[in-house]
Design a protein around this motif. Structure first.
Motif, mmCIF file in Angstrom:
data_model
loop_
_atom_site.group_PDB
_atom_site.id
_atom_site.type_symbol
_atom_site.label_atom_id
_atom_site.label_comp_id
_atom_site.label_asym_id
_atom_site.label_seq_id
_atom_site.Cartn_x
_atom_site.Cartn_y
_atom_site.Cartn_z
ATOM 1 N N LEU A 9 -70.653 -26.294 1.087
ATOM 2 C CA LEU A 9 -69.712 -25.761 2.120
ATOM 3 C C LEU A 9 -69.302 -26.628 3.276
ATOM 4 O O LEU A 9 -70.226 -27.282 3.460
ATOM 5 N N PRO A 10 -67.975 -26.535 3.823
ATOM 6 C CA PRO A 10 -67.840 -27.273 4.764
ATOM 7 C C PRO A 10 -68.810 -26.937 6.138
ATOM 8 O O PRO A 10 -69.319 -25.980 6.327
ATOM 9 N N ASP A 11 -69.261 -27.994 6.981
ATOM 10 C CA ASP A 11 -70.029 -27.818 8.086
ATOM 11 C C ASP A 11 -69.537 -27.342 9.526
ATOM 12 O O ASP A 11 -70.263 -27.130 10.261
ATOM 13 N N ARG A 12 -68.316 -26.882 9.434
ATOM 14 C CA ARG A 12 -67.727 -26.692 10.751
ATOM 15 C C ARG A 12 -66.493 -25.886 10.346
ATOM 16 O O ARG A 12 -65.702 -25.941 9.286
ATOM 17 N N HIS A 62 -66.503 -23.712 -8.823
ATOM 18 C CA HIS A 62 -65.177 -24.209 -9.303
ATOM 19 C C HIS A 62 -64.067 -23.723 -8.104
ATOM 20 O O HIS A 62 -63.236 -24.527 -8.118
ATOM 21 N N GLY A 63 -64.017 -22.341 -8.043
ATOM 22 C CA GLY A 63 -62.951 -21.693 -7.315
ATOM 23 C C GLY A 63 -62.928 -22.413 -5.838
ATOM 24 O O GLY A 63 -61.758 -22.861 -5.370
ATOM 25 N N LEU A 64 -64.213 -22.570 -5.380
ATOM 26 C CA LEU A 64 -64.054 -23.180 -3.691
ATOM 27 C C LEU A 64 -63.721 -24.579 -3.766
ATOM 28 O O LEU A 64 -62.691 -25.042 -2.923
ATOM 29 N N VAL A 65 -64.228 -25.332 -4.761
ATOM 30 C CA VAL A 65 -63.697 -26.668 -4.853
ATOM 31 C C VAL A 65 -62.287 -26.955 -5.142
ATOM 32 O O VAL A 65 -61.532 -27.762 -4.406
ATOM 33 N N GLU A 66 -61.636 -26.155 -6.236
ATOM 34 C CA GLU A 66 -60.396 -26.245 -6.422
ATOM 35 C C GLU A 66 -59.328 -25.707 -5.186
ATOM 36 O O GLU A 66 -58.326 -26.392 -4.972
ATOM 37 N N ALA A 67 -59.934 -24.821 -4.336
ATOM 38 C CA ALA A 67 -59.161 -24.389 -3.200
ATOM 39 C C ALA A 67 -59.235 -25.336 -2.022
ATOM 40 O O ALA A 67 -58.642 -25.216 -1.106
ATOM 41 N N GLY A 68 -59.973 -26.478 -1.962
ATOM 42 C CA GLY A 68 -60.289 -27.252 -1.098
ATOM 43 C C GLY A 68 -61.344 -26.504 -0.107
ATOM 44 O O GLY A 68 -61.094 -27.040 1.057
ATOM 45 N N LEU A 69 -62.113 -25.764 -0.344
ATOM 46 C CA LEU A 69 -62.923 -25.205 0.640
ATOM 47 C C LEU A 69 -64.474 -25.358 0.356
ATOM 48 O O LEU A 69 -65.435 -24.997 0.991
ATOM 49 N N ALA A 90 -60.875 -34.193 -6.658
ATOM 50 C CA ALA A 90 -59.870 -35.019 -6.483
ATOM 51 C C ALA A 90 -58.407 -34.615 -6.399
ATOM 52 O O ALA A 90 -57.593 -35.232 -5.448
ATOM 53 N N THR A 91 -58.138 -33.422 -7.187
ATOM 54 C CA THR A 91 -56.847 -32.865 -7.226
ATOM 55 C C THR A 91 -56.570 -32.164 -5.786
ATOM 56 O O THR A 91 -55.497 -32.153 -5.403
ATOM 57 N N ALA A 92 -57.773 -31.320 -5.444
ATOM 58 C CA ALA A 92 -57.523 -30.911 -4.130
ATOM 59 C C ALA A 92 -57.184 -31.848 -2.954
ATOM 60 O O ALA A 92 -56.581 -31.507 -1.989
ATOM 61 N N ARG A 93 -58.006 -33.018 -2.742
ATOM 62 C CA ARG A 93 -57.972 -34.036 -1.921
ATOM 63 C C ARG A 93 -56.337 -34.405 -2.012
ATOM 64 O O ARG A 93 -55.854 -34.767 -0.928
ATOM 65 N N GLU A 94 -55.965 -34.812 -3.282
ATOM 66 C CA GLU A 94 -54.628 -35.425 -3.324
ATOM 67 C C GLU A 94 -53.476 -34.552 -2.919
ATOM 68 O O GLU A 94 -52.493 -34.824 -2.066
ATOM 69 N N ARG A 95 -53.868 -33.064 -2.995
ATOM 70 C CA ARG A 95 -52.834 -32.124 -2.423
ATOM 71 C C ARG A 95 -52.978 -31.890 -0.957
ATOM 72 O O ARG A 95 -52.350 -30.943 -0.580
ATOM 73 N N ARG A 96 -54.271 -32.094 -0.524
ATOM 74 C CA ARG A 96 -54.576 -31.995 1.085
ATOM 75 C C ARG A 96 -54.798 -30.473 1.232
ATOM 76 O O ARG A 96 -54.358 -30.008 2.272
ATOM 77 N N GLY A 98 -57.015 -27.234 1.921
ATOM 78 C CA GLY A 98 -58.170 -26.747 2.662
ATOM 79 C C GLY A 98 -58.804 -28.163 3.633
ATOM 80 O O GLY A 98 -57.888 -28.526 4.398
ATOM 81 N N LEU A 99 -60.081 -28.132 3.585
ATOM 82 C CA LEU A 99 -60.447 -29.193 4.264
ATOM 83 C C LEU A 99 -59.917 -30.531 4.347
ATOM 84 O O LEU A 99 -60.105 -31.313 5.046
ATOM 85 N N TRP A 100 -59.351 -30.999 3.077
ATOM 86 C CA TRP A 100 -58.882 -32.415 2.798
ATOM 87 C C TRP A 100 -57.598 -32.409 3.766
ATOM 88 O O TRP A 100 -56.873 -33.553 3.854
ATOM 89 N N ALA A 101 -57.196 -31.468 4.269
ATOM 90 C CA ALA A 101 -55.935 -31.659 5.385
ATOM 91 C C ALA A 101 -56.506 -32.202 6.616
ATOM 92 O O ALA A 101 -55.808 -32.484 7.679
ATOM 93 N N ASP A 102 -57.899 -31.888 6.754
ATOM 94 C CA ASP A 102 -58.615 -32.614 8.146
ATOM 95 C C ASP A 102 -59.258 -34.091 7.861
ATOM 96 O O ASP A 102 -59.964 -34.267 6.935
ATOM 97 N N ASP A 103 -58.533 -34.880 8.548
ATOM 98 C CA ASP A 103 -59.044 -36.472 8.318
ATOM 99 C C ASP A 103 -60.640 -36.819 8.419
ATOM 100 O O ASP A 103 -61.066 -37.523 8.047
ATOM 101 N N GLY A 104 -61.176 -35.761 8.793
ATOM 102 C CA GLY A 104 -62.661 -35.750 9.359
ATOM 103 C C GLY A 104 -63.604 -35.524 8.264
ATOM 104 O O GLY A 104 -64.672 -36.022 8.170
ATOM 105 N N TYR A 105 -62.773 -35.020 7.040
ATOM 106 C CA TYR A 105 -63.512 -34.844 5.691
ATOM 107 C C TYR A 105 -63.137 -35.870 4.766
ATOM 108 O O TYR A 105 -64.007 -36.113 3.874
#
Length: 211
Positions: A9-12, A62-69, A90-96, A98-105
């Motif tokens: 899970l994300p740390d922040r 799988h659901g959490l990863v797919e949602a970018g969480l 990879a798909t969640a990251r490409e679509r930015r 959840g957390l992939w919208a944050d450059d810190g991740y």
């Protein structure tokens, strides 16, 4: 107590709070749990949890990863049995999402030495080109620069290196190639990652930076 296998899970906030809220939405539903007998140092079993009421038996990890969480993290598992998680991430990251919208991740380039030092102790993704490989009796070192005391390094135990070689990820396949690695960043002659399972390293397409 259990932890969802293969993820972290994300740390922040706010992403950790969003991930926990997503999980709480599943409370009260019938589930199928597949868990290992062994426990980690916190007394938790590593488990896969599926929602039986869902038409496709939704897997919570799988659901959490797919949602970018959540991030994919094999951890200290002796084997990684969910390679599909990497594709979902990879798909969640490409679509930015959840957390992939944050450059810190997002993945850190190995050339950002100061940024890497600031993230020591955190779970990170790192990308760069393997400049040289040092094979020793007990460990193999993937070097990403010419200053071994300062530049980023990946440390691979002998057992893991053999598994990688058996899968076509040996020295010839990795030298001068761009790769992505993940794990807890540690301070070791600069910054380093210790790789426990082969899936913690992904070979990227081409010989140039992916971004």
């Amino acid at each position: 107590m259990a932890k969802l296998a293969g993820i972290r899970l994300p740390d922040r906030p706010p992403y950790r709070d969003l991930a926990l809220a997503w999980l709480r939405e599943q409370a009260g539903r019938s589930i199928l749990v597949q868990a290992k007998d062994s426990r980690d140092r916190w007394g938790r079993v590593s488990a896969r949890v599926r929602i039986l009421a869902a038409s496709n038996h939704l897997d919570l990890g799988h659901g959490l990863v797919e949602a970018g969480l959540a991030l994919v993290d094999p951890g200290l598992e002796p084997a990684f049995c969910q390679p599909e998680l990497l594709a979902l991430e990879a798909t969640a990251r490409e679509r930015r999402l959840g957390l992939w919208a944050d450059d810190g991740y997002n993945p850190i380039d190995v050339g950002q030495v100061d940024h890497l030092k600031d993230r020591v102790g955190s779970f990170v993704l790192v990308e760069g080109r393997v400049r040289s490989i040092g094979e020793r009796e007990q460990r193999t070192y993937l070097n990403f620069g010419g200053l071994w005391a300062e530049d980023f390094t990946i440390i691979i135990p002998r057992k893991t290196w053999k598994l990688m070689a058996d899968r076509g990820l040996g020295a010839e396949a990795l030298k001068n190639r761009w790769i992505r690695a993940r794990g807890i960043l540690q301070s070791w002659q600069g910054a380093a990652l210790s790789i426990e399972v082969p899936e913690m390293i992904e070979r990227l397409e081409g010989n140039r930076p992916p971004r």
